[in-house]
Design a protein around this motif. Structure first.
Motif, PDB file in Angstrom:
ATOM      1  N   UNK A 207       0.611  -1.175   0.235  1.00 52.62           N
ATOM      2  CA  UNK A 207      -0.122   0.113   0.043  1.00 52.62           C
ATOM      3  C   UNK A 207       0.957   1.288   0.097  1.00 52.62           C
ATOM      4  N   UNK A 208       1.822   1.272   0.870  1.00 52.42           N
ATOM      5  CA  UNK A 208       2.817   2.226   0.759  1.00 52.42           C
ATOM      6  C   UNK A 208       3.771   2.673  -0.515  1.00 52.42           C
ATOM      7  N   UNK A 209       3.881   1.541  -1.100  1.00 54.37           N
ATOM      8  CA  UNK A 209       4.433   1.669  -2.434  1.00 54.37           C
ATOM      9  C   UNK A 209       3.443   2.170  -3.405  1.00 54.37           C
ATOM     10  N   UNK A 210       2.201   1.627  -3.374  1.00 52.09           N
ATOM     11  CA  UNK A 210       1.322   2.011  -4.468  1.00 52.09           C
ATOM     12  C   UNK A 210       1.119   3.699  -4.176  1.00 52.09           C
ATOM     13  N   UNK A 211       0.915   4.194  -2.931  1.00 52.23           N
ATOM     14  CA  UNK A 211       0.668   5.475  -2.357  1.00 52.23           C
ATOM     15  C   UNK A 211       1.840   6.038  -3.093  1.00 52.23           C
ATOM     16  N   UNK A 212       3.177   5.762  -2.981  1.00 49.55           N
ATOM     17  CA  UNK A 212       4.225   6.457  -3.356  1.00 49.55           C
ATOM     18  C   UNK A 212       3.988   6.769  -5.010  1.00 49.55           C
ATOM     19  N   UNK A 213       3.874   5.437  -5.467  1.00 51.97           N
ATOM     20  CA  UNK A 213       3.810   5.484  -6.892  1.00 51.97           C
ATOM     21  C   UNK A 213       2.619   6.548  -7.449  1.00 51.97           C
ATOM     22  N   UNK A 214       1.402   6.552  -6.690  1.00 49.80           N
ATOM     23  CA  UNK A 214       0.239   7.319  -7.343  1.00 49.80           C
ATOM     24  C   UNK A 214       0.769   8.943  -6.819  1.00 49.80           C
ATOM     25  N   UNK A 215       1.576   9.112  -5.738  1.00 51.95           N
ATOM     26  CA  UNK A 215       2.085  10.388  -5.468  1.00 51.95           C
ATOM     27  C   UNK A 215       2.959  10.787  -6.651  1.00 51.95           C
ATOM     28  N   UNK A 216       4.069  10.009  -7.112  1.00 47.35           N
ATOM     29  CA  UNK A 216       4.741  10.397  -8.119  1.00 47.35           C
ATOM     30  C   UNK A 216       4.223  10.735  -9.487  1.00 47.35           C
ATOM     31  N   UNK A 217       3.227   9.866  -9.687  1.00 48.46           N
ATOM     32  CA  UNK A 217       2.320  10.068 -10.741  1.00 48.46           C
ATOM     33  C   UNK A 217       1.621  11.224 -10.697  1.00 48.46           C
ATOM     34  N   UNK A 218       0.786  11.619  -9.547  1.00 48.37           N
ATOM     35  CA  UNK A 218       0.254  12.757  -9.346  1.00 48.37           C
ATOM     36  C   UNK A 218       1.251  14.040  -9.734  1.00 48.37           C
ATOM     37  N   UNK A 219       2.346  13.796  -9.133  1.00 51.08           N
ATOM     38  CA  UNK A 219       3.296  14.945  -9.168  1.00 51.08           C
ATOM     39  C   UNK A 219       3.693  15.123 -10.789  1.00 51.08           C
TER      40      UNK A 219
END
Length: 406
Positions: A207-219
């Motif tokens: 979940x943390x990895x997915x959240x980080x990926x989503x944050x990077x994608x959102x960035x």
């Protein structure tokens, strides 16, 4: 004569040993029978002694009882061991005495056969030998029977002890098996909990990895951090630029003071808003939308209220017209809705009220041109008409008042 003394001595030893063996076996049997009684007496006396206190330590009693059982089992095992040892020694003594008696008998027979005695002496000796042999065989059979009886009793005791020991071993094995089963179950439960914890940890990490990926994608999809100037090229449009810079079309149009449907000119300079500007513009747009929604709801509520007031005024007007009487008032009454400066203004206002469905007339005076709605027969009806006009949103007036028509 020498043979007779030795034979009698051997027979006496065999009989004495048999008697001693029988007495020992009998004593062992008595001890095994009296042991439970004494245990019962001790148990009853212990119960009588320890009954009154209610706070007796159960574990201590269990240990004392187990200790007594161990001591009793040790005593029985010691007695059985001594009996078995005595039987072994008795059997060895019997075998030795029999072997010695047989050797002496054989030696005597050999000596008497080699001698050249008379036939009568030989016959007499032969008869003596036969009688001694028969007596010895009878003694051996009696001794063997007594020995078999003692051995059977000892074997029975030994079998009983072995059965008790087997039961005890079975109980210990069952207890050990239950303990091992409990340990295995506990280990399985621990392994299950550990696997569950590992699974949860893996899920949290995923979940943390997915959240980080989503944050990077959102960035990557976020607007630029600072405002940027852009020169319009061939084929550019607001929608294309908004997608290119991850900016809402409305925010891009608002930042450049234009509508979202405005066409761009080649070489035109646009301002690409920053992230903070986009957020501010979105907040302003949301606030404006919220204000428009509130205004719309307010207007709808006002229109609903006006419509209800208009219906009520119309109903009152109908009721008043029905209730008007000839004696209520003489003449007719009208409702003055405005006092225009000139006839043109009065005609304009008259057209407005006529469009709303009212009968309108104008009346010039020294102060101006009156705009009058009516007439209504009776003052009650005129007052109801005034309330209707004041609540009608189509004419938008609140200064109507009743006057005597003529």
């Amino acid at each position: 004569m020498n043979f007779s003394r030795q034979a009698l001595l051997g027979i006496g030893m065999i009989i004495g040993g048999s008697v001693m063996l029988y007495a020992m076996v009998q004593q062992i049997g008595d001890n095994s029978q009296t042991a439970p009684t004494s245990a019962m007496v001790e148990s009853s006396s212990t119960e009588q002694t320890t009954q009154p206190p209610l706070t007796t330590d159960i574990e201590t009693e269990k240990r004392i009882l187990a200790q007594k059982q161990k001591e009793r089992a040790a005593r029985v095992a010691e007695q059985e061991r001594r009996a078995q040892q005595f039987l072994i020694e008795q059997e060895a003594a019997e075998a030795e005495a029999l072997a010695k008696a047989r050797a002496e008998s054989q030696q005597y027979i050999t000596n008497t056969t080699a001698a050249d005695d008379s036939d009568s002496a030989a016959a007499k000796k032969k008869d003596d030998t036969a009688s001694a042999t028969a007596s010895l065989e009878g003694t051996e059979s009696s001794e063997s029977a007594d020995s078999n009886t003692a051995q059977a009793a000892a074997a029975e005791k030994l079998k009983t002890a072995q059965q008790q020991e087997a039961k005890r071993q079975a109980a210990l094995k069952e207890k050990q098996a239950a303990k091992e089963l409990a340990q295995r179950q506990q280990q399985a439960e621990q392994a299950k909990r550990q696997a569950e914890a590992e699974r949860q940890a893996a899920e949290q990490a995923a979940a943390k990895k997915q959240a980080a990926e989503k944050a990077a994608e959102a960035a990557k999809k976020e607007p630029p951090k600072s405002p940027t100037d852009y020169e319009v090229k061939r084929g550019d449009g607001l929608i294309k630029l908004a997608r290119q810079y991850n900016v809402p079309v409305e925010a891009l149009a608002q930042a450049n003071n234009m509508s979202p449907s405005t066409s761009l000119q080649l070489g035109q300079t646009l301002t690409i808003p920053s992230r903070k500007q986009v957020q501010r513009l979105e907040r302003e747009a949301a606030a404006a939308e919220k204000a428009r929604e509130a205004q719309r709801k307010k207007e709808e509520a006002l229109a609903k209220k006006s419509a209800e007031a208009k219906r009520d005024a119309q109903q009152k007007l109908r009721d008043a017209r029905q209730q008007v009487k000839e004696t209520d008032a003489k003449g007719s009454f009208g409702v003055q809705v405005a006092l225009a400066n000139d006839q043109a203004k009065a005609d304009e206002l008259a057209k407005k009220f006529q469009a709303a469905g009212y009968q309108v007339k104008t009346s010039p005076t020294s102060r101006g041109v009156r705009v009058i709605v009516g007439p209504e027969r009776g003052k009650v009806a005129a007052l109801a008409l005034k309330d209707k006009i004041n609540s009608d949103p189509k004419v938008n007036t609140t200064s109507a008042w009743v006057l005597y028509w003529r």
